[in-house]
Write a protein that holds these residues in place. Structure first.
Motif, PDB file in Angstrom:
ATOM      1  N   THR A   1      40.953  48.737  37.662  1.00 44.86           N
ATOM      2  CA  THR A   1      41.668  48.764  38.948  1.00 44.86           C
ATOM      3  C   THR A   1      41.953  47.362  39.487  1.00 44.86           C
ATOM      4  O   THR A   1      42.700  47.220  40.459  1.00 44.86           O
ATOM      5  CB  THR A   1      40.835  49.511  40.013  1.00 44.86           C
ATOM      6  OG1 THR A   1      39.600  48.819  40.194  1.00 44.86           O
ATOM      7  CG2 THR A   1      40.579  50.952  39.608  1.00 44.86           C
ATOM      8  N   LYS A   2      41.340  46.349  38.889  1.00 45.31           N
ATOM      9  CA  LYS A   2      41.471  44.956  39.341  1.00 45.31           C
ATOM     10  C   LYS A   2      40.818  44.703  40.706  1.00 45.31           C
ATOM     11  O   LYS A   2      40.953  43.627  41.289  1.00 45.31           O
ATOM     12  CB  LYS A   2      42.941  44.501  39.405  1.00 45.31           C
ATOM     13  CG  LYS A   2      43.709  44.703  38.117  1.00 45.31           C
ATOM     14  CD  LYS A   2      43.615  43.447  37.272  1.00 45.31           C
ATOM     15  CE  LYS A   2      44.369  43.574  35.961  1.00 45.31           C
ATOM     16  NZ  LYS A   2      43.881  42.643  34.970  1.00 45.31           N
ATOM     17  N   LYS A   3      40.153  45.732  41.233  1.00 45.59           N
ATOM     18  CA  LYS A   3      39.463  45.528  42.516  1.00 45.59           C
ATOM     19  C   LYS A   3      38.196  44.717  42.273  1.00 45.59           C
ATOM     20  O   LYS A   3      37.514  44.915  41.262  1.00 45.59           O
ATOM     21  CB  LYS A   3      39.155  46.868  43.171  1.00 45.59           C
ATOM     22  CG  LYS A   3      40.435  47.529  43.675  1.00 45.59           C
ATOM     23  CD  LYS A   3      40.171  48.775  44.450  1.00 45.59           C
ATOM     24  CE  LYS A   3      41.496  49.327  44.957  1.00 45.59           C
ATOM     25  NZ  LYS A   3      41.321  50.585  45.672  1.00 45.59           N
TER      26      LYS A   3
ATOM     27  N   PRO B   1      31.542  51.347  47.304  1.00 46.48           N
ATOM     28  CA  PRO B   1      32.446  51.603  46.190  1.00 46.48           C
ATOM     29  C   PRO B   1      33.592  50.595  46.156  1.00 46.48           C
ATOM     30  O   PRO B   1      34.226  50.342  47.180  1.00 46.48           O
ATOM     31  CB  PRO B   1      32.980  53.017  46.474  1.00 46.48           C
ATOM     32  CG  PRO B   1      32.703  53.282  47.913  1.00 46.48           C
ATOM     33  CD  PRO B   1      31.811  52.207  48.462  1.00 46.48           C
ATOM     34  N   VAL B   2      33.822  50.001  44.997  1.00 45.50           N
ATOM     35  CA  VAL B   2      34.939  49.058  44.807  1.00 45.50           C
ATOM     36  C   VAL B   2      35.569  49.392  43.456  1.00 45.50           C
ATOM     37  O   VAL B   2      34.967  49.151  42.412  1.00 45.50           O
ATOM     38  CB  VAL B   2      34.448  47.597  44.833  1.00 45.50           C
ATOM     39  CG1 VAL B   2      35.596  46.635  44.518  1.00 45.50           C
ATOM     40  CG2 VAL B   2      33.840  47.242  46.185  1.00 45.50           C
TER      41      VAL B   2
ATOM     42  N   ALA C   1      43.183  39.695  40.435  1.00 45.68           N
ATOM     43  CA  ALA C   1      42.087  40.398  41.111  1.00 45.68           C
ATOM     44  C   ALA C   1      42.421  40.622  42.586  1.00 45.68           C
ATOM     45  O   ALA C   1      43.053  39.783  43.226  1.00 45.68           O
ATOM     46  CB  ALA C   1      40.807  39.582  40.994  1.00 45.68           C
ATOM     47  N   LYS C   2      42.012  41.795  43.069  1.00 48.38           N
ATOM     48  CA  LYS C   2      42.150  42.084  44.498  1.00 48.38           C
ATOM     49  C   LYS C   2      40.748  42.075  45.104  1.00 48.38           C
ATOM     50  O   LYS C   2      39.967  43.011  44.896  1.00 48.38           O
ATOM     51  CB  LYS C   2      42.798  43.463  44.700  1.00 48.38           C
ATOM     52  CG  LYS C   2      44.293  43.471  44.324  1.00 48.38           C
ATOM     53  CD  LYS C   2      44.862  44.878  44.314  1.00 48.38           C
ATOM     54  CE  LYS C   2      44.887  45.408  42.911  1.00 48.38           C
ATOM     55  NZ  LYS C   2      45.348  46.673  42.568  1.00 48.38           N
TER      56      LYS C   2
ATOM     57  N   MET D   1      33.716  45.605  33.368  1.00 48.33           N
ATOM     58  CA  MET D   1      33.446  44.686  34.476  1.00 48.33           C
ATOM     59  C   MET D   1      33.584  43.239  33.994  1.00 48.33           C
ATOM     60  O   MET D   1      33.076  42.882  32.942  1.00 48.33           O
ATOM     61  CB  MET D   1      32.004  44.930  34.961  1.00 48.33           C
ATOM     62  CG  MET D   1      31.640  44.199  36.227  1.00 48.33           C
ATOM     63  SD  MET D   1      29.837  44.126  36.483  1.00 48.33           S
ATOM     64  CE  MET D   1      29.343  45.825  36.241  1.00 48.33           C
ATOM     65  N   ILE D   2      34.296  42.456  34.757  1.00 46.91           N
ATOM     66  CA  ILE D   2      34.428  41.029  34.422  1.00 46.91           C
ATOM     67  C   ILE D   2      33.646  40.220  35.459  1.00 46.91           C
ATOM     68  O   ILE D   2      33.793  40.447  36.668  1.00 46.91           O
ATOM     69  CB  ILE D   2      35.916  40.604  34.421  1.00 46.91           C
ATOM     70  CG1 ILE D   2      36.645  41.236  33.231  1.00 46.91           C
ATOM     71  CG2 ILE D   2      36.058  39.081  34.398  1.00 46.91           C
ATOM     72  CD1 ILE D   2      38.118  40.941  33.175  1.00 46.91           C
TER      73      ILE D   2
END
Ligand SMILES: [Zn+2]
Length: 205
Positions: A23-25, A117-118, A47-48, A1-2
């Motif tokens: 996932t970049k989500k 959920p992300v 990021a999305k 996680m970022i």
């Protein structure tokens, strides 16, 4: 996680970008302003942003929401009990001498115990009324985004519309202080802390 933190607005609000690395989500937590810093970071990380999650409906947390929603083409999430405050955004703007603005619209209403959920993140909603009726905290793994419910060695004010100190104290004691001590707390204003530190040193709860 970022996690990326942006300090924005006259009241030095913390806005957080939280991204699942694989996932970049991502989500944006609170919406003080559409700043180039935010859009550049999103671009750099690829990021999305799936949602903008509001911790509560106070003007300093939502005044950039319309612009951010448009720029990021994303949906806004809030607890229904803070709609009144959000809809009355211009009451605050008048008092503070800020220009009139369109109150934001929300696509999703969340309640206590919901999970969003992300990517690989499961974002847990903890309803913590007291600072406002519809104030929530978001728990992602061992990180808690506490809005104006809990600050480092302080708590959110309860003298504004919908504020109730007894409720705030109960929310913190019965919900947040039941979380493990090692949880890092990322508040809506000021520096981060941990649940363990607050249980020991927060004299206002
Ligand atoms: Zn607030």
């Amino acid at each position: 996680m970022i996690i990326k933190q942006f300090v924005l607005g006259q009241l030095e609000n913390n806005v957080y970008l939280v991204m699942d690395e694989s996932t970049k989500k991502a989500v944006l937590i609170d919406a003080t302003a559409l700043s180039p810093e935010i859009t550049e970071t999103i671009k750099k990380l690829h990021a999305k942003v799936e949602y903008i999650l509001l911790t509560h409906g106070h003007f300093d947390h939502i005044m950039g929401l319309n612009a951010l929603k448009k720029a990021l083409n994303t949906e806004a999430v809030i607890h229904k009990d803070d709609l009144t405050i959000s809809d009355n955004l211009n009451e605050y703007n008048r008092i503070l001498g800020l220009p009139e603005a369109d109150p934001p619209k929300y696509e999703i209403y969340i309640k206590d115990g919901d999970t969003i959920p992300v990517g690989n993140m499961n974002i847990k909603v903890i309803h913590t009324p007291g600072h406002t009726e519809g104030g929530v905290c978001y728990l992602i793994d061992d990180k808690l985004f506490s809005g104006d419910t809990l600050f480092r060695e302080s708590v959110g004010r309860t003298d504004l519309f919908g504020g109730d100190f007894k409720k705030l104290s109960e929310s913190i004691k019965n919900k947040l202080f039941k979380l493990p001590d090692n949880i890092t707390v990322y508040p809506g204003h000021g520096p981060k802390t941990t649940i363990g530190h607050e249980k020991k040193y927060n004299e206002l709860v």
